[in-house]
Scaffold this active site. Structure first.
Site, PDB file in Angstrom:
ATOM      1  N   ILE A   1      -3.438   9.922  -7.026  1.00 54.89           N
ATOM      2  CA  ILE A   1      -2.460  10.563  -6.129  1.00 54.89           C
ATOM      3  C   ILE A   1      -1.091  10.457  -6.806  1.00 54.89           C
ATOM      4  O   ILE A   1      -0.713   9.378  -7.288  1.00 54.89           O
ATOM      5  CB  ILE A   1      -2.417   9.866  -4.744  1.00 54.89           C
ATOM      6  CG1 ILE A   1      -3.809   9.828  -4.105  1.00 54.89           C
ATOM      7  CG2 ILE A   1      -1.403  10.548  -3.826  1.00 54.89           C
ATOM      8  CD1 ILE A   1      -4.371  11.170  -3.672  1.00 54.89           C
TER       9      ILE A   1
ATOM     10  N   GLU B   1      -9.019   6.335  -9.394  1.00 54.84           N
ATOM     11  CA  GLU B   1      -9.238   6.746 -10.794  1.00 54.84           C
ATOM     12  C   GLU B   1      -8.009   6.484 -11.661  1.00 54.84           C
ATOM     13  O   GLU B   1      -8.074   6.633 -12.870  1.00 54.84           O
ATOM     14  CB  GLU B   1      -9.626   8.231 -10.846  1.00 54.84           C
ATOM     15  CG  GLU B   1     -11.055   8.460 -10.386  1.00 54.84           C
ATOM     16  CD  GLU B   1     -11.441   9.927 -10.299  1.00 54.84           C
ATOM     17  OE1 GLU B   1     -10.575  10.803 -10.546  1.00 54.84           O
ATOM     18  OE2 GLU B   1     -12.612  10.194  -9.956  1.00 54.84           O
TER      19      GLU B   1
ATOM     20  N   LEU C   1       0.815  -1.217   0.000  1.00 54.07           N
ATOM     21  CA  LEU C   1       0.000   0.000   0.000  1.00 54.07           C
ATOM     22  C   LEU C   1       0.850   1.269   0.000  1.00 54.07           C
ATOM     23  O   LEU C   1       1.912   1.328   0.620  1.00 54.07           O
ATOM     24  CB  LEU C   1      -0.921  -0.008   1.226  1.00 54.07           C
ATOM     25  CG  LEU C   1      -1.801  -1.265   1.369  1.00 54.07           C
ATOM     26  CD1 LEU C   1      -2.647  -1.184   2.636  1.00 54.07           C
ATOM     27  CD2 LEU C   1      -2.688  -1.458   0.149  1.00 54.07           C
ATOM     28  N   HIS C   2       0.343   2.276  -0.703  1.00 54.67           N
ATOM     29  CA  HIS C   2       1.007   3.581  -0.758  1.00 54.67           C
ATOM     30  C   HIS C   2      -0.047   4.664  -0.526  1.00 54.67           C
ATOM     31  O   HIS C   2      -1.222   4.347  -0.240  1.00 54.67           O
ATOM     32  CB  HIS C   2       1.729   3.766  -2.104  1.00 54.67           C
ATOM     33  CG  HIS C   2       0.875   3.443  -3.290  1.00 54.67           C
ATOM     34  ND1 HIS C   2      -0.228   4.182  -3.639  1.00 54.67           N
ATOM     35  CD2 HIS C   2       0.942   2.435  -4.196  1.00 54.67           C
ATOM     36  CE1 HIS C   2      -0.786   3.681  -4.715  1.00 54.67           C
ATOM     37  NE2 HIS C   2      -0.108   2.598  -5.076  1.00 54.67           N
TER      38      HIS C   2
ATOM     39  N   HIS D   1      -3.547   4.209  -2.104  1.00 51.15           N
ATOM     40  CA  HIS D   1      -4.465   3.342  -1.350  1.00 51.15           C
ATOM     41  C   HIS D   1      -4.945   4.056  -0.079  1.00 51.15           C
ATOM     42  O   HIS D   1      -6.101   3.945   0.314  1.00 51.15           O
ATOM     43  CB  HIS D   1      -3.759   2.052  -0.931  1.00 51.15           C
ATOM     44  CG  HIS D   1      -3.253   1.216  -2.065  1.00 51.15           C
ATOM     45  ND1 HIS D   1      -1.917   1.076  -2.352  1.00 51.15           N
ATOM     46  CD2 HIS D   1      -3.911   0.472  -2.984  1.00 51.15           C
ATOM     47  CE1 HIS D   1      -1.771   0.278  -3.383  1.00 51.15           C
ATOM     48  NE2 HIS D   1      -2.955  -0.103  -3.807  1.00 51.15           N
TER      49      HIS D   1
END
Ligand code: PAF
Length: 290
Positions: free
Chosen positions: A176, A148, A33-34, A37
């Site tokens: 992001i 998105e 995860l970054h 997320h």
């Protein structure tokens, strides 16, 4: 925050929450995860009483020559990020839990899945739709959150939820980016220093295309040509596709009108990266199958 590995454990927890009248948000992920997320988890925590994050590298959405085996995994780090962001439960099944012996039922969305990433990854969206449907049935969330950045995936899931009457709301969350513009992705970790620099060509072309559209360009082919020219100026970049499509049909367009997705996939070395921009006319922030 709890980490569970079986469908039974998820169902027990969810049943207890539902008895208490809690609303549930689901953030489906493949882990590693970054901040991308994390933005989905934050949105779920803000919009629901309880948030479930699934961490599962889904084998059915990888082609035979793709990176299933090498896809980065780090449950400990993922758990720390989820806990710090306010998630309540991580569902981290083994592949056998999701795909037991003799598994043979798949969800396949035709048409929308044939374009863009579906052309170069023919089984990808069948695997995505199957695992996402299973997660919807296991977790029974009120809302599910998707980025998105995977715009085609989001469009396909919205369609699936409508077509198959899943009683939940799909919430799309903005891309992001790193400070220098590169869209956050678990696959960015594959890039060496030289490739990481070269990867900036994706966002550079996206920003240039977006600016053309914002300045009134309506010729989709002119925008695509300029973006390809920018990407081809980077020796390490190999274009998979640069396309402008109608958001609802994923069919190529010549004239920019209505809601349009401009999506790109580019290989930098061995790493395939995607990025996009959307030119909106009344694109819904969320979709419900009810
Ligand atoms: O976007 C992803 O990470 C995956 O495609 C998803 C939605 C978690 C399904 O495996």
């Amino acid at each position: 925050m709890k980490i569970v590995h079986t469908v039974k454990e998820v169902r027990e927890t969810i049943n207890n929450w539902k008895k208490e009248g809690k609303t549930i948000g689901l953030v489906p992920t493949m882990g590693y995860l970054h901040e991308g997320h994390q933005s989905l988890i934050k949105a779920s925590v803000a919009g629901n009483d309880k948030t479930v994050v699934s961490v599962f590298v889904n084998p059915t959405q990888f082609g035979p020559n793709e990176d299933y085996a090498s896809y980065p995994r780090d449950l400990k780090k993922d758990a720390a990020l989820c806990e710090a962001t306010g998630a309540d439960l991580i569902f981290n099944p083994e592949p056998e839990e999701m795909y037991p012996d003799r598994f043979c039922s798949y969800v396949n969305i035709t048409g929308l899945s044939d374009a863009l990433c579906g052309k170069s990854r023919p089984i990808h969206f069948k695997g995505v739709c199957t695992v996402v449907s299973k997660l919807f049935n296991i977790v029974t969330p009120d809302r599910a959150y998707f980025g998105e950045k995977d715009a085609q995936q989001l469009a396909i899931i919205r369609r699936m939820v409508k077509d198959l009457n899943f009683p939940l709301e799909i919430v799309g969350c903005p891309i992001i980016r790193e400070e220098d513009g590169l869209a956050k992705s678990s696959r960015n970790t594959y890039l060496n220093t030289e490739e990481r620099k070269a990867a900036l060509i994706l966002s550079k072309s996206i920003f240039a295309g977006k600016e053309m559209v914002e300045n009134g360009e309506t010729d989709a082919n002119a925008v695509v040509a300029r973006m390809k020219e920018i990407i081809n100026s980077e020796p390490l970049a190999v274009i998979d596709y640069v396309e402008m499509v109608n958001m609802d049909t994923m069919k190529n367009i010549d004239t920019i009108e209505g809601s349009v997705l401009c999506a790109i996939a580019v290989k930098i070395g061995k790493t395939r990266l995607i990025d996009n921009f959307i030119s909106i006319e009344n694109t819904p922030a969320s979709t419900s199958g009810e």
